[in-house]
Design a protein around this motif. Structure first.
Motif, short mmCIF file in Angstrom:
data_model
loop_
_atom_site.label_atom_id
_atom_site.label_comp_id
_atom_site.label_asym_id
_atom_site.label_seq_id
_atom_site.Cartn_x
_atom_site.Cartn_y
_atom_site.Cartn_z
N ALA A 149 -1.52 11.21 61.80
CA ALA A 149 -0.68 10.63 60.17
C ALA A 149 0.64 11.65 60.18
O ALA A 149 1.39 10.89 60.11
CB ALA A 149 -1.75 10.94 59.03
N TYR A 150 0.49 13.05 60.35
CA TYR A 150 1.79 13.12 60.55
C TYR A 150 2.45 12.84 61.73
O TYR A 150 3.67 12.98 61.25
CB TYR A 150 1.23 14.81 60.58
N GLY A 151 2.07 12.91 62.80
CA GLY A 151 3.52 12.74 63.78
C GLY A 151 3.98 11.19 63.49
O GLY A 151 4.42 10.98 63.82
N LEU A 152 2.48 10.50 62.92
CA LEU A 152 3.13 8.97 62.72
C LEU A 152 4.20 8.74 61.24
O LEU A 152 4.37 7.97 60.63
CB LEU A 152 2.06 7.92 62.96
N SER A 153 3.84 9.83 60.56
CA SER A 153 4.31 9.85 59.31
C SER A 153 6.15 9.09 58.95
O SER A 153 7.23 9.12 59.46
CB SER A 153 4.47 11.27 58.40
N TRP A 154 6.35 8.87 58.15
CA TRP A 154 7.30 7.99 57.98
C TRP A 154 8.71 8.81 58.35
O TRP A 154 9.91 8.33 58.22
CB TRP A 154 6.99 7.00 56.40
N GLY A 155 8.85 9.36 57.39
CA GLY A 155 9.47 10.62 57.45
C GLY A 155 10.38 11.08 58.29
O GLY A 155 11.57 10.97 58.47
N VAL A 156 9.44 11.33 59.77
CA VAL A 156 9.44 11.96 60.24
C VAL A 156 10.04 11.03 61.49
O VAL A 156 10.85 11.15 62.28
CB VAL A 156 8.40 12.00 61.27
N GLN A 157 9.43 9.75 61.27
CA GLN A 157 9.94 8.16 61.93
C GLN A 157 11.85 8.16 61.69
O GLN A 157 12.20 7.13 62.45
CB GLN A 157 9.71 7.30 62.29
N ARG A 158 12.16 7.71 60.36
CA ARG A 158 13.21 7.16 59.62
C ARG A 158 14.51 8.57 60.52
O ARG A 158 15.00 8.09 60.98
CB ARG A 158 13.05 7.77 58.19
N ASP A 320 15.60 6.27 53.78
CA ASP A 320 15.95 6.14 54.74
C ASP A 320 16.41 7.19 55.23
O ASP A 320 16.76 8.23 54.32
CB ASP A 320 16.56 4.50 54.46
N TRP A 321 17.27 7.05 56.29
CA TRP A 321 17.80 8.20 57.07
C TRP A 321 17.13 9.24 57.41
O TRP A 321 15.57 9.35 57.73
CB TRP A 321 19.12 9.14 56.34
N HIS A 322 17.48 10.46 57.34
CA HIS A 322 16.22 11.40 58.36
C HIS A 322 16.00 12.51 57.51
O HIS A 322 15.91 13.88 57.65
CB HIS A 322 17.85 12.31 59.38
N TYR A 323 16.94 12.61 55.63
CA TYR A 323 16.41 13.61 54.84
C TYR A 323 15.34 13.84 53.76
O TYR A 323 15.16 15.24 53.94
CB TYR A 323 17.32 12.60 52.86
N SER A 324 13.70 12.66 54.37
CA SER A 324 12.55 13.10 54.07
C SER A 324 11.69 13.84 55.53
O SER A 324 10.66 14.61 54.48
CB SER A 324 11.93 11.27 53.82
N ALA A 325 12.33 13.93 55.86
CA ALA A 325 11.52 14.56 57.13
C ALA A 325 11.10 16.32 57.13
O ALA A 325 10.20 16.82 58.15
CB ALA A 325 12.89 15.01 58.82
N VAL A 326 12.44 16.48 56.02
CA VAL A 326 12.22 17.73 55.87
C VAL A 326 10.36 17.64 54.92
O VAL A 326 9.82 19.94 55.14
CB VAL A 326 12.95 18.85 55.62
N LEU A 368 1.19 1.81 58.79
CA LEU A 368 2.94 1.63 58.42
C LEU A 368 3.53 1.77 59.78
O LEU A 368 5.09 0.58 59.70
CB LEU A 368 3.14 2.68 57.61
N THR A 369 2.96 2.55 60.83
CA THR A 369 3.93 1.89 61.82
C THR A 369 4.25 0.86 62.88
O THR A 369 5.01 1.11 63.29
CB THR A 369 3.17 2.97 62.71
N THR A 370 3.41 0.32 61.90
CA THR A 370 4.40 -1.08 62.86
C THR A 370 5.49 -2.13 62.21
O THR A 370 6.17 -2.69 62.68
CB THR A 370 3.20 -2.29 62.16
N SER A 371 6.29 -1.44 60.79
CA SER A 371 6.79 -2.09 60.72
C SER A 371 7.69 -0.58 59.96
O SER A 371 9.29 -0.73 59.47
CB SER A 371 6.82 -1.88 58.89
N LEU A 372 8.20 0.29 61.38
CA LEU A 372 8.54 1.56 61.15
C LEU A 372 8.94 1.60 62.68
O LEU A 372 8.67 1.02 63.77
CB LEU A 372 7.75 2.89 60.60
N PRO A 373 10.48 2.37 63.15
CA PRO A 373 10.43 2.70 64.69
C PRO A 373 9.95 2.43 65.68
O PRO A 373 9.97 2.38 66.68
CB PRO A 373 11.91 3.74 63.76
N LEU A 374 8.54 3.46 65.52
CA LEU A 374 7.54 3.48 66.70
C LEU A 374 6.80 2.41 66.90
O LEU A 374 6.48 2.41 68.53
CB LEU A 374 6.37 5.15 66.45
N ALA A 375 7.18 0.84 66.04
CA ALA A 375 6.83 -0.09 66.24
C ALA A 375 7.54 -0.12 67.26
O ALA A 375 7.14 -1.38 68.58
CB ALA A 375 6.85 -1.21 65.05
#
Length: 481
Positions: A149-158, A320-326, A368-375
């Motif tokens: 779940a962490y590896g696929l998290s929306w913050g990392v994908q964004r 959006d963007w990269h701000y939530s990755a941390v 959620l990954t179906t609508s995120l970049p890793l899709a």
């Protein structure tokens, strides 16, 4: 990692011990699976990130800026990014000397792809401590579910989807630091957290938050650890103040910190309340089912959320963007920390909810990954190189190495590895030999005329065009009569 010296006899805070699951009977397998998960995540992030580059789908000028910085470090020069202004030292923008670590690899592979692959590797690496800590606390199967779940998290994908940023170094540092916290290794906690001050100027406050959590957990059991943790907390604050008021202004051509205006220009903290509440919902619900709120580790997220929500720039408020990755390792490890206690609580419904939550969080991440970049991994286009891209690259190849070029977003990352590139309309008085334009939408109806408005004393002519891209070459630098 560097860390304050603590006596070896110092008592440690015991970590909660999970009931072994069937998969826990093979220690070698348990040790290897977090790394296997990280390897898969690395491959996935690399395909998406490099695929965007291969398709000329760069979203901003940031990749070009960071390549100019790393290229300077690789040449043992000051980290100048001409895209930010003629001779602009990037330490006068954000304090991120950690990017110098990429210089040796870039020296061997001088391409922006090196930065993208390095970022994918760092994000993937952060999955190792998250998965290990979750497995240790929750058992094999649920730990792997949380790691997935962490590896696929929306913050990392964004973050993977938005070119390259220095925060890719912070994500594994925070993850390893909090893993050490959950296993009672206080010296390692601070050792991993201290380098955050070299990643970005605001992360000194994240160091402070981590140190305060260490002090809280060690209260009553290790006064020495409390003292060291409080010292690290003070250091984090002092480092932040020093960088913002002295270091960055010393390198900035205007003698200040350019981002103060984003705070000073802010209105009420309730501005954009809807966007901010949605971000909090995304942060807490699909990632932890709200149970991360049961762990003091979540306090580590407050400095980042604080500066983002207090800013007047609405780009900081959303997802959006990269701000939530941390924030991703903080939330997931807070959940791993909270679950053992919740499972032994007095409320039967909450115990049942906690028992099924890791699987639910993993299912939510997959959905959620179906609508995120890793899709994009399921789309054949990401693995293909469009013919149009080859046409554009042949066009840009007409620009010789070491030429001065003025460009907009499209051509930047194809030129910064071998040319001196300036942002369109901001050459600082330099008369560029070439102007490269992405003109797919036809905004520059008369490229030659537009070049004349930029540089009235020079004459430019179209040197070539391909698939909406235009290259102009300077013919003369003399004034017209």
């Amino acid at each position: 990692m560097p860390a304050p010296t603590v006596q070896a006899s110092q008592p440690r805070i015991p970590a909660p011990v999970a009931r072994p699951s069937p998969g826990d009977r093979d220690p070698g397998r348990a040790r290897g699976e977090p790394w296997a998960l990280a390897a898969v995540l690395f491959a996935a992030c690399t395909v998406v990130s490099v695929g965007r580059y291969r398709h000329l789908a760069t979203l901003s000028w940031d990749l070009g800026i960071f390549e100019q910085v790393v290229r300077s470090y690789a040449r043992l020069r000051a980290p100048v990014a001409d895209l930010k202004g003629l001779g602009f030292d990037i330490l006068g923008d954000h304090f991120s000397p950690v990017t110098a670590l990429l210089a040796p690899v870039y020296r061997l592979f001088p391409t922006p792809v090196t930065l993208l692959v390095a970022q994918a590797a760092l994000f993937a690496l952060s999955a190792v401590p998250v998965t290990r800590a979750a497995t240790r606390l929750l058992g094999h199967r649920q730990g792997l579910a949380l790691g997935l779940a962490y590896g696929l998290s929306w913050g990392v994908q964004r973050a993977v989807d938005f070119d390259f940023h220095e925060i890719c170094f912070a994500v594994p540092l925070i993850a390893f630091s909090l893993e050490a916290l959950l296993t009672g290794r206080q010296r390692a906690v601070l050792g991993w957290a201290l380098p955050l001050v070299l990643v970005k100027e605001d992360l000194g406050m994240t160091l402070t938050a981590i140190a305060l959590v260490v002090a809280w957990r060690a209260r009553g059991s290790s006064p020495r650890t409390v003292r060291y943790a409080l010292g690290a907390a003070v250091f984090g604050v002092a480092a932040t103040v020093l960088v913002l008021t002295v270091v960055v202004p010393a390198f900035n051509t205007d003698g200040g910190y350019d981002y103060w205006s984003k705070v000073s220009g802010a209105g009420s903290p309730f501005d954009g309340a809807g966007s901010k509440l949605r971000t909090l919902a995304w942060l807490l619900i699909p990632t932890s089912g709200l149970l991360a709120l049961h762990s003091p580790l979540l306090l580590v997220a407050l400095p980042t959320l604080g500066w983002r929500f207090l800013s007047g720039d609405e780009h900081y408020w959303g997802t959006d963007w990269h701000y939530s990755a941390v924030l991703m390792p903080v939330v997931f490890l807070a959940l791993a920390d909270a679950l053992p206690a919740v499972r032994h609580g007095t409320r039967a419904w909450l115990r049942s909810y906690a028992a099924h939550l890791p699987a639910a969080v993993a299912a939510a991440a997959l959905a959620l990954t179906t609508s995120l970049p890793l899709a994009q991994l399921t789309q054949a286009e990401v693995y293909r190189r469009p013919a149009a891209v080859s046409d554009v690259e042949r066009l840009l190849a007409r620009i010789p190495d070491d030429a001065t070029v003025e460009a907009d977003i499209g051509p930047i990352s194809r030129l910064t590895a071998r040319c001196r590139v300036f942002w369109l309309g901001d050459t600082g008085g330099v008369l560029p030999e070439y102007i490269a334009l992405e003109n797919i939408d036809g905004r520059y109806r008369d490229p030659v005329g537009y070049a004349r408005t930029l540089h009235p004393l020079a004459e430019y002519a179209v040197a070539g065009a391909a698939v909406g891209y235009v290259v102009l070459e300077r013919r003369t630098a003399t004034a017209r009569v």
